[in-house]
Write a protein that holds these residues in place. Structure first.
Motif, PDB file in Angstrom:
ATOM      1  N   ASP A  74       0.826  -1.210   0.000  1.00 33.28           N
ATOM      2  CA  ASP A  74       0.000   0.000   0.000  1.00 33.28           C
ATOM      3  C   ASP A  74       0.860   1.260   0.000  1.00 33.28           C
ATOM      4  O   ASP A  74       0.558   2.239  -0.692  1.00 33.28           O
ATOM      5  CB  ASP A  74      -0.923   0.009   1.224  1.00 33.28           C
ATOM      6  N   ASN A  75       1.920   1.245   0.796  1.00 35.90           N
ATOM      7  CA  ASN A  75       2.809   2.411   0.859  1.00 35.90           C
ATOM      8  C   ASN A  75       3.488   2.665  -0.487  1.00 35.90           C
ATOM      9  O   ASN A  75       3.623   3.813  -0.926  1.00 35.90           O
ATOM     10  CB  ASN A  75       3.868   2.217   1.947  1.00 35.90           C
ATOM     11  N   VAL A  76       3.905   1.590  -1.147  1.00 35.00           N
ATOM     12  CA  VAL A  76       4.545   1.737  -2.453  1.00 35.00           C
ATOM     13  C   VAL A  76       3.564   2.303  -3.466  1.00 35.00           C
ATOM     14  O   VAL A  76       3.894   3.204  -4.250  1.00 35.00           O
ATOM     15  CB  VAL A  76       5.103   0.380  -2.937  1.00 35.00           C
ATOM     16  N   THR A  77       2.323   1.793  -3.437  1.00 35.99           N
ATOM     17  CA  THR A  77       1.296   2.306  -4.352  1.00 35.99           C
ATOM     18  C   THR A  77       1.029   3.784  -4.112  1.00 35.99           C
ATOM     19  O   THR A  77       0.883   4.576  -5.055  1.00 35.99           O
ATOM     20  CB  THR A  77      -0.016   1.510  -4.182  1.00 35.99           C
ATOM     21  N   GLU A  78       0.987   4.161  -2.835  1.00 32.06           N
ATOM     22  CA  GLU A  78       0.741   5.558  -2.485  1.00 32.06           C
ATOM     23  C   GLU A  78       1.885   6.446  -2.973  1.00 32.06           C
ATOM     24  O   GLU A  78       1.657   7.524  -3.543  1.00 32.06           O
ATOM     25  CB  GLU A  78       0.585   5.684  -0.968  1.00 32.06           C
ATOM     26  N   VAL A  79       3.111   5.999  -2.798  1.00 34.85           N
ATOM     27  CA  VAL A  79       4.270   6.778  -3.250  1.00 34.85           C
ATOM     28  C   VAL A  79       4.264   6.895  -4.765  1.00 34.85           C
ATOM     29  O   VAL A  79       4.549   7.968  -5.326  1.00 34.85           O
ATOM     30  CB  VAL A  79       5.578   6.125  -2.757  1.00 34.85           C
ATOM     31  N   GLU A  80       3.932   5.813  -5.460  1.00 34.61           N
ATOM     32  CA  GLU A  80       3.870   5.863  -6.924  1.00 34.61           C
ATOM     33  C   GLU A  80       2.834   6.877  -7.394  1.00 34.61           C
ATOM     34  O   GLU A  80       3.069   7.630  -8.356  1.00 34.61           O
ATOM     35  CB  GLU A  80       3.535   4.474  -7.473  1.00 34.61           C
ATOM     36  N   VAL A  87       1.094  15.375  -5.182  1.00 34.07           N
ATOM     37  CA  VAL A  87       0.572  15.130  -3.837  1.00 34.07           C
ATOM     38  C   VAL A  87      -0.937  15.280  -3.779  1.00 34.07           C
ATOM     39  O   VAL A  87      -1.616  14.592  -3.021  1.00 34.07           O
ATOM     40  CB  VAL A  87       1.245  16.093  -2.830  1.00 34.07           C
ATOM     41  N   LYS A  88      -1.497  16.178  -4.570  1.00 34.44           N
ATOM     42  CA  LYS A  88      -2.926  16.459  -4.475  1.00 34.44           C
ATOM     43  C   LYS A  88      -3.786  15.377  -5.123  1.00 34.44           C
ATOM     44  O   LYS A  88      -4.988  15.329  -4.906  1.00 34.44           O
ATOM     45  CB  LYS A  88      -3.232  17.818  -5.126  1.00 34.44           C
ATOM     46  N   GLU A  89      -3.173  14.525  -5.944  1.00 32.35           N
ATOM     47  CA  GLU A  89      -3.936  13.484  -6.624  1.00 32.35           C
ATOM     48  C   GLU A  89      -4.319  12.373  -5.650  1.00 32.35           C
ATOM     49  O   GLU A  89      -3.488  11.892  -4.881  1.00 32.35           O
ATOM     50  CB  GLU A  89      -3.118  12.899  -7.769  1.00 32.35           C
ATOM     51  N   VAL A  90      -5.577  11.978  -5.664  1.00 29.08           N
ATOM     52  CA  VAL A  90      -6.054  10.897  -4.804  1.00 29.08           C
ATOM     53  C   VAL A  90      -6.657   9.826  -5.709  1.00 29.08           C
ATOM     54  O   VAL A  90      -7.640  10.068  -6.391  1.00 29.08           O
ATOM     55  CB  VAL A  90      -7.109  11.397  -3.798  1.00 29.08           C
ATOM     56  N   LYS A  91      -6.068   8.645  -5.697  1.00 23.31           N
ATOM     57  CA  LYS A  91      -6.563   7.578  -6.555  1.00 23.31           C
ATOM     58  C   LYS A  91      -6.212   6.231  -5.946  1.00 23.31           C
ATOM     59  O   LYS A  91      -5.413   6.133  -5.017  1.00 23.31           O
ATOM     60  CB  LYS A  91      -5.985   7.699  -7.964  1.00 23.31           C
ATOM     61  N   GLY A  92      -6.840   5.189  -6.473  1.00 23.49           N
ATOM     62  CA  GLY A  92      -6.608   3.840  -5.978  1.00 23.49           C
ATOM     63  C   GLY A  92      -7.897   3.201  -5.509  1.00 23.49           C
ATOM     64  O   GLY A  92      -8.975   3.801  -5.554  1.00 23.49           O
ATOM     65  N   SER A  93      -7.817   1.980  -5.052  1.00 23.99           N
ATOM     66  CA  SER A  93      -9.003   1.249  -4.599  1.00 23.99           C
ATOM     67  C   SER A  93      -9.308   1.565  -3.142  1.00 23.99           C
ATOM     68  O   SER A  93      -8.424   1.929  -2.366  1.00 23.99           O
ATOM     69  CB  SER A  93      -8.805  -0.256  -4.774  1.00 23.99           C
ATOM     70  N   LEU A  94     -10.579   1.428  -2.803  1.00 23.32           N
ATOM     71  CA  LEU A  94     -11.039   1.631  -1.429  1.00 23.32           C
ATOM     72  C   LEU A  94     -12.036   0.519  -1.116  1.00 23.32           C
ATOM     73  O   LEU A  94     -13.146   0.505  -1.642  1.00 23.32           O
ATOM     74  CB  LEU A  94     -11.703   3.003  -1.285  1.00 23.32           C
ATOM     75  N   VAL A 279     -13.413  -0.271  11.894  1.00 26.20           N
ATOM     76  CA  VAL A 279     -12.211  -1.024  12.245  1.00 26.20           C
ATOM     77  C   VAL A 279     -11.272  -1.049  11.049  1.00 26.20           C
ATOM     78  O   VAL A 279     -11.708  -1.229   9.907  1.00 26.20           O
ATOM     79  CB  VAL A 279     -12.572  -2.469  12.654  1.00 26.20           C
ATOM     80  N   TYR A 280      -9.996  -0.863  11.313  1.00 29.29           N
ATOM     81  CA  TYR A 280      -8.998  -0.953  10.243  1.00 29.29           C
ATOM     82  C   TYR A 280      -7.658  -1.352  10.833  1.00 29.29           C
ATOM     83  O   TYR A 280      -7.420  -1.218  12.036  1.00 29.29           O
ATOM     84  CB  TYR A 280      -8.895   0.358   9.455  1.00 29.29           C
ATOM     85  N   ILE A 281      -6.801  -1.848   9.961  1.00 29.62           N
ATOM     86  CA  ILE A 281      -5.482  -2.300  10.388  1.00 29.62           C
ATOM     87  C   ILE A 281      -4.602  -1.093  10.663  1.00 29.62           C
ATOM     88  O   ILE A 281      -4.584  -0.132   9.892  1.00 29.62           O
ATOM     89  CB  ILE A 281      -4.845  -3.205   9.314  1.00 29.62           C
ATOM     90  N   SER A 282      -3.893  -1.125  11.757  1.00 26.74           N
ATOM     91  CA  SER A 282      -2.996  -0.029  12.106  1.00 26.74           C
ATOM     92  C   SER A 282      -1.862   0.066  11.093  1.00 26.74           C
ATOM     93  O   SER A 282      -1.169  -0.908  10.833  1.00 26.74           O
ATOM     94  CB  SER A 282      -2.417  -0.252  13.509  1.00 26.74           C
ATOM     95  N   LYS A 283      -1.706   1.220  10.523  1.00 23.99           N
ATOM     96  CA  LYS A 283      -0.644   1.435   9.543  1.00 23.99           C
ATOM     97  C   LYS A 283       0.042   2.763   9.830  1.00 23.99           C
ATOM     98  O   LYS A 283      -0.612   3.778  10.039  1.00 23.99           O
ATOM     99  CB  LYS A 283      -1.204   1.460   8.118  1.00 23.99           C
ATOM    100  N   LYS A 284       1.362   2.734   9.796  1.00 22.32           N
ATOM    101  CA  LYS A 284       2.110   3.959  10.060  1.00 22.32           C
ATOM    102  C   LYS A 284       1.855   4.980   8.970  1.00 22.32           C
ATOM    103  O   LYS A 284       1.718   6.185   9.230  1.00 22.32           O
ATOM    104  CB  LYS A 284       3.599   3.640  10.160  1.00 22.32           C
ATOM    105  N   TYR A 285       1.784   4.496   7.728  1.00 29.87           N
ATOM    106  CA  TYR A 285       1.552   5.396   6.594  1.00 29.87           C
ATOM    107  C   TYR A 285       0.230   5.002   5.928  1.00 29.87           C
ATOM    108  O   TYR A 285       0.217   4.264   4.945  1.00 29.87           O
ATOM    109  CB  TYR A 285       2.703   5.323   5.595  1.00 29.87           C
ATOM    110  N   GLN A 286      -0.837   5.500   6.469  1.00 26.58           N
ATOM    111  CA  GLN A 286      -2.155   5.199   5.922  1.00 26.58           C
ATOM    112  C   GLN A 286      -2.310   5.898   4.573  1.00 26.58           C
ATOM    113  O   GLN A 286      -2.057   7.102   4.462  1.00 26.58           O
ATOM    114  CB  GLN A 286      -3.232   5.698   6.885  1.00 26.58           C
ATOM    115  N   PRO A 287      -2.683   5.172   3.509  1.00 28.91           N
ATOM    116  CA  PRO A 287      -2.884   5.824   2.211  1.00 28.91           C
ATOM    117  C   PRO A 287      -3.831   7.013   2.319  1.00 28.91           C
ATOM    118  O   PRO A 287      -4.803   6.977   3.076  1.00 28.91           O
ATOM    119  CB  PRO A 287      -3.476   4.695   1.357  1.00 28.91           C
ATOM    120  N   LYS A 288      -3.544   8.044   1.547  1.00 27.02           N
ATOM    121  CA  LYS A 288      -4.303   9.286   1.661  1.00 27.02           C
ATOM    122  C   LYS A 288      -5.786   9.075   1.389  1.00 27.02           C
ATOM    123  O   LYS A 288      -6.641   9.665   2.062  1.00 27.02           O
ATOM    124  CB  LYS A 288      -3.735  10.320   0.685  1.00 27.02           C
ATOM    125  N   ARG A 289      -6.128   8.218   0.422  1.00 26.14           N
ATOM    126  CA  ARG A 289      -7.532   7.995   0.091  1.00 26.14           C
ATOM    127  C   ARG A 289      -8.291   7.404   1.282  1.00 26.14           C
ATOM    128  O   ARG A 289      -9.467   7.728   1.497  1.00 26.14           O
ATOM    129  CB  ARG A 289      -7.652   7.074  -1.126  1.00 26.14           C
TER     130      ARG A 289
END
Length: 313
Positions: A74-80, A87-94, A279-289
């Motif tokens: 998820d972090n790699v996808t967010e960085v890509e 930075v302002k672009e928000v995309k991906g699955s939810l 409920v969600y999994i704890s993540k240090k870098y939660q994807p922006k979306r």
């Protein structure tokens, strides 16, 4: 193969519950999948999966590795996304899973609004009343009732709630109104199925006195929306969350009974035992979306609850 590809392969195996299905998704033969998984386990010197001819399950080490893989991918996808689109672009699955009643009445309209604001976010809305292993589900956000036992997950209260017994005015006119819990034994009750368990023992508390009543249901379903529809049709008495049926109560399609008692499917009678949680999994870098949707969900849900005139007491 590189570690990143191995992580993607392992997540696919867990997601598809098998090497063959994951291989078809990745375009790899069963033999290649088996060899790569064996090489992965040999690299770390631990068994990651328990496998038989029908399904796979995570070992303790496999669960740790799976959670780490999900977070890293998820972090790699967010960085890509940030690199490619800014930075302002928000995309991906939810990916969201919620009980059917709550999902259709509340989550769906909120998700529709969010999609209009962020059209490049692709929502997956799963409507499911079953409680599953959240860590292995692949979901970003799980909306569910009740308290959470797994301390590795984050749980935030989306709304206070409580259980109510309800029936249609037509049913009560025909069969009478129960005046105490024991009266339910002679009534037509509508019961939930949860992981094939029949939830027909209903728990009550009045002041400090607790009791459990085993009803004799006339109908069962693993779908909370079906239970609500049966109640509306006059088929019997249902034990529901107030959030699910408040609109029906406001419009006098359903009537609550035994209002002087706290009620639940379990022995827990704590105030929070019937609350609606996210409920969600704890993540240090939660994807922006995901961060954006969580903020949007909490903000809009409060508005919808107020409009539906949910009674707190």
């Amino acid at each position: 193969m590189d570690k990143f590809s191995d992580m993607a392969m392992f997540v696919s195996i867990v997601k598809h519950q098998g090497l063959a299905a994951a291989g078809r998704d990745l375009g790899l033969s069963p033999a290649t999948m088996t060899a790569r998984l064996q090489a992965l386990e040999e690299r770390y010197g631990v068994k990651l999966l328990n496998r038989n001819t029908r399904h796979v399950s995570l070992t303790d080490s496999g669960e740790l590795y799976y959670k780490a893989c999900i977070e890293i991918l998820d972090n790699v996808t967010e960085v890509e996304n940030i690199i490619q689109n800014g930075v302002k672009e928000v995309k991906g699955s939810l990916k969201i899973v919620a009980p059917k009643d709550i999902g259709k009445q509340y989550i769906l309209p909120i998700l529709n609004e969010f999609s209009e604001l962020y059209p490049d976010v692709v929502p997956y809305l799963y409507l499911n009343d079953q409680i599953t292993n959240i860590a292995e589900s692949g979901m970003d956000i799980v909306v569910r009732y009740g308290e959470l036992a797994d301390s590795s997950l984050i749980s935030r209260r989306l709304s206070p709630s409580r259980r109510v017994l309800c029936a249609s005015p037509e049913y009560l006119a025909k069969h009478g109104t129960p005046l105490e819990p024991q009266d339910l034994v002679s009534h037509d009750c509508l019961a939930m199925l949860r992981n094939d368990e029949e939830l027909k023992t209903w728990h009550f508390q009045e002041n400090d006195k607790k009791r459990a009543i085993t009803v004799v249901p006339k109908r069962f379903s693993d779908d909370g929306e079906v239970i609500r529809r049966w109640a509306l049709e006059g088929a019997g008495i249902a034990l529901k969350s107030i959030l699910d049926v408040q609109a029906d109560i406001n419009n006098q399609r359903l009537v609550t009974v035994l209002n002087g008692y706290m009620k639940n499917f379990t022995t827990s009678m704590s105030v929070s035992s019937a609350d609606l949680n996210v409920v969600y999994i704890s993540k240090k870098y939660q994807p922006k979306r995901i961060r954006l949707f969580l903020d949007f969900l909490f903000d809009r849900f409060n508005d919808l609850v107020e409009k539906s005139e949910i009674k707190r007491g």
